[in-house]
Scaffold this active site. Structure first.
Site, PDB file in Angstrom:
ATOM      1  N   HIS A   1      39.067  52.148  42.291  1.00  6.69           N
ATOM      2  CA  HIS A   1      39.445  51.002  41.705  1.00  6.69           C
ATOM      3  C   HIS A   1      38.684  49.941  43.238  1.00  6.69           C
ATOM      4  CE1 HIS A   1      43.502  48.052  41.477  1.00  6.69           C
ATOM      5  NE2 HIS A   1      43.045  47.807  43.054  1.00  6.69           N
TER       6      HIS A   1
ATOM      7  N   TYR B   1      42.205  40.333  41.415  1.00  2.00           N
ATOM      8  CA  TYR B   1      42.484  41.044  42.105  1.00  2.00           C
ATOM      9  C   TYR B   1      43.263  42.439  42.689  1.00  2.00           C
ATOM     10  CZ  TYR B   1      39.187  45.677  40.891  1.00  2.00           C
ATOM     11  OH  TYR B   1      38.821  46.998  40.882  1.00  2.00           O
ATOM     12  N   SER B   2      43.521  43.975  41.951  1.00  4.53           N
ATOM     13  CA  SER B   2      44.451  44.480  42.220  1.00  4.53           C
ATOM     14  C   SER B   2      46.312  43.832  42.514  1.00  4.53           C
ATOM     15  CB  SER B   2      44.025  44.927  43.088  1.00  4.53           C
ATOM     16  OG  SER B   2      44.929  46.444  43.379  1.00  4.53           O
ATOM     17  N   ALA B   3      46.950  44.033  43.270  1.00  2.00           N
ATOM     18  CA  ALA B   3      47.782  43.506  43.273  1.00  2.00           C
ATOM     19  C   ALA B   3      47.834  41.559  43.233  1.00  2.00           C
ATOM     20  CB  ALA B   3      48.849  43.301  44.461  1.00  2.00           C
TER      21      ALA B   3
END
Length: 535
Positions: free
Chosen positions: A445, A207-209
């Site tokens: 997010h 997720y995300s980075a």
């Protein structure tokens, strides 16, 4: 962890015996098994700071039958800033190359459980596997898989780079955070069968980075011979490929800024600089980064983990052809309001100059110049944008997610890999998200983690469970098992979970914008050179 459990001992054959936990319900029925803080590498401390991670020796044993290794807690926490730049070092430990492992209860299917290596997010600056709770998912849904969640080196500890340090020491490496992730994937491939996993069915996601990391792990895996390839499927949730990472020469400016903030003379020899940097405690290093103009430590194009030709491979079709050859499938998508959280991470002051400088912390100068000219052609805030912090969040979300994700997918589809890609968009928010994110931020997010991980430790209502099951969760189980999914889209269309809980498969209204931004950055030279693709 204050959760009902009982001890669970597992025989790892030549690796010895380990004790974890079996989480149980209020009737003492097993929900799943858990092991926390299992080392996958030798500690990267002392003279091994900024070295590639070192594999455990063949003779390494986690414990014996009489005295099993006890792994009932959690991974160590890599030294890191808090989201608001706090420095709470009470839990820090550079010896963090460990993983948590979640295993479904009961007998595995023939061949073993499917496996997911899950990479946590945090801008590559902070984060931990500690905030995952899979008890409900593994006990209540059809999505049953072994989930391995590794910790890895972050920020200046994971992504320091300098050509002079590389020249001074053959042991020094850039991108050690990515190398950590790769070793965790290789450790999983070599050892997960002892936990009941299928070594031929390993997915990597994040997720995300963590999603950005999953892209780079896929890229690396596509570059190794077929016999060493591990990744069969990829999940990129709320992040994309980014841009071609900065060069080593660009990293030198950041390195010298760090040295200046640490009062290390630039005239000092490279070997002495490395010795001095290794002697400093993590808190001192991190405090120095807070004063830096270019404060983000991220991936570097080092020609070892990150190829100079990476984005040329996407644009030329080499990346798509290799995915087709290997049959690697991809789930990728976004939330509708990503920018609210993105605007909180080290935001600029309320002016364009500060926004320009903030973007330079992550992206090359040509990329930032092109972005600012495109999004702010008259140097003013666009209509409906209240301040420059909000503007930064929107631009950052476009670069990390919305625009560049679409540019990458357009390239994959143009070169024949559209049948491998499953796109989604989430406009729905579970009520449990109100505990963490302001309601006015909408589906921002991170709010969808409760959907993908079946509450992720929070309670979903019966109505929410039905919606999540039909929208994504049954398909997620099929994806991890390697079965055909009922996704309902054609290439470049998107499966969208609407705010009212309905699912629609529809055209992507943001596709043309993504193409424009991708082409703009390509023309600006922000996607690397035209090196011949190595895949």
């Amino acid at each position: 962890m204050d959760r009902p459990s009982k001890p669970y001992v597992r025989d790892l054959e030549f690796r010895g015996f380990i004790e974890g936990l079996t989480y149980v319900d209020d009737k003492s029925q097993p929900l799943c098994h858990y092991f926390g803080g299992i080392p996958y590498a030798i500690p990267p401390v002392g003279p091994f700071r900024w070295c590639k991670p070192r594999s455990l020796p063949p003779c390494y044993r986690y414990g014996t039958r009489v005295n099993p290794g006890r792994y009932t807690e959690n991974c160590s926490l890599c030294p890191q800033p808090g989201f608001n730049e706090g420095l709470n070092d009470s839990l820090w430990d550079e010896d963090c190359l460990q993983c948590n492992i979640w295993v479904p209860a009961g007998e595995p299917p023939k061949g073993g459980w499917p496996v997911l290596v899950w990479i946590h997010g945090g801008f590559l600056q902070f984060g931990t596997p500690r905030d995952i709770d899979l008890r409900a998912m593994l006990s209540e849904t059809s999505c049953k898989a072994i989930v391995v969640t590794p910790a890895y080196r972050l920020n200046v500890l994971g992504f320091l780079a300098s050509p002079e340090l590389s020249a001074a020491s053959s042991e020094f490496a850039a991108n050690v955070g990515f190398w950590d992730q790769r070793l965790a994937i290789e450790w999983t491939w070599q050892n997960i069968s002892y936990f009941g996993g299928d070594t031929s069915n390993i997915a990597v996601g994040g997720y995300s980075a963590g999603a950005h990391s999953a892209f780079h792990q896929l890229s690396y895996d596509l570059g190794v011979p077929d016999s060493k390839s591990i990744i069969r499927r990829v999940l990129m949730l709320s992040n994309g490929p980014g841009l071609q990472p900065k060069s080593l020469s660009e990293a030198q400016e950041k390195f010298e800024e760090l040295l200046t903030n640490l009062n290390i003379p630039l005239a000092t020899s490279a070997s002495e600089k490395l010795t001095l940097l290794r002697s400093l405690d993590p808190k001192t290093l991190l405090r120095a980064t807070f004063k830096m103009k270019h404060h983000q430590f991220r991936a570097i194009t080092d020609s070892a983990f990150v190829r100079p030709s990476l984005f040329h491979e996407l644009n030329s079709g080499a990346f798509a052809r290799k995915m087709k050859q290997r049959g690697v499938k991809l789930i990728i998508g976004e939330c509708s309001d990503e920018h609210f959280v993105y605007g909180q991470w080290r935001p600029p002051a309320n002016n364009l100059k500060s926004l320009f400088e903030r973007l330079q912390a992550d992206y090359s100068l040509p990329a930032v110049e092109a972005m600012v000219k495109y999004y702010f052609p008259d140097g003013k805030l666009p209509p409906g944008t209240p301040n420059w912090q909000n503007a930064f969040g929107k631009v950052y979300a476009n670069m990390q997610i919305h625009a560049l994700e679409r540019g990458m997918l357009d390239a994959l589809v143009r070169h024949g890999a559209g049948d491998l890609v499953y796109r989604y968009r989430i406009e729905y928010r579970a009520r449990c998200c109100d505990k963490k994110w302001p309601k006015q931020w909408g589906v921002t997010h991170g709010t969808d983690m409760a959907l993908w991980f079946w509450g992720n430790g929070e309670e979903l209502s019966e109505e929410e469970r039905k919606i999540v099951k039909e929208a994504f969760h049954d398909n997620l189980g099929r994806f991890l098992r390697g079965e055909e999914m009922e996704w309902g889209t054609e290439p470049l269309h998107v499966r969208c979970l609407k705010a009212d809980g309905t699912v629609r498969c529809e055209k992507d209204t943001g596709l043309e914008e993504g193409r424009r931004v991708w082409d703009l950055l390509k023309r600006a030279g922000a996607m690397g050179g035209m090196e011949k693709a190595r895949l």
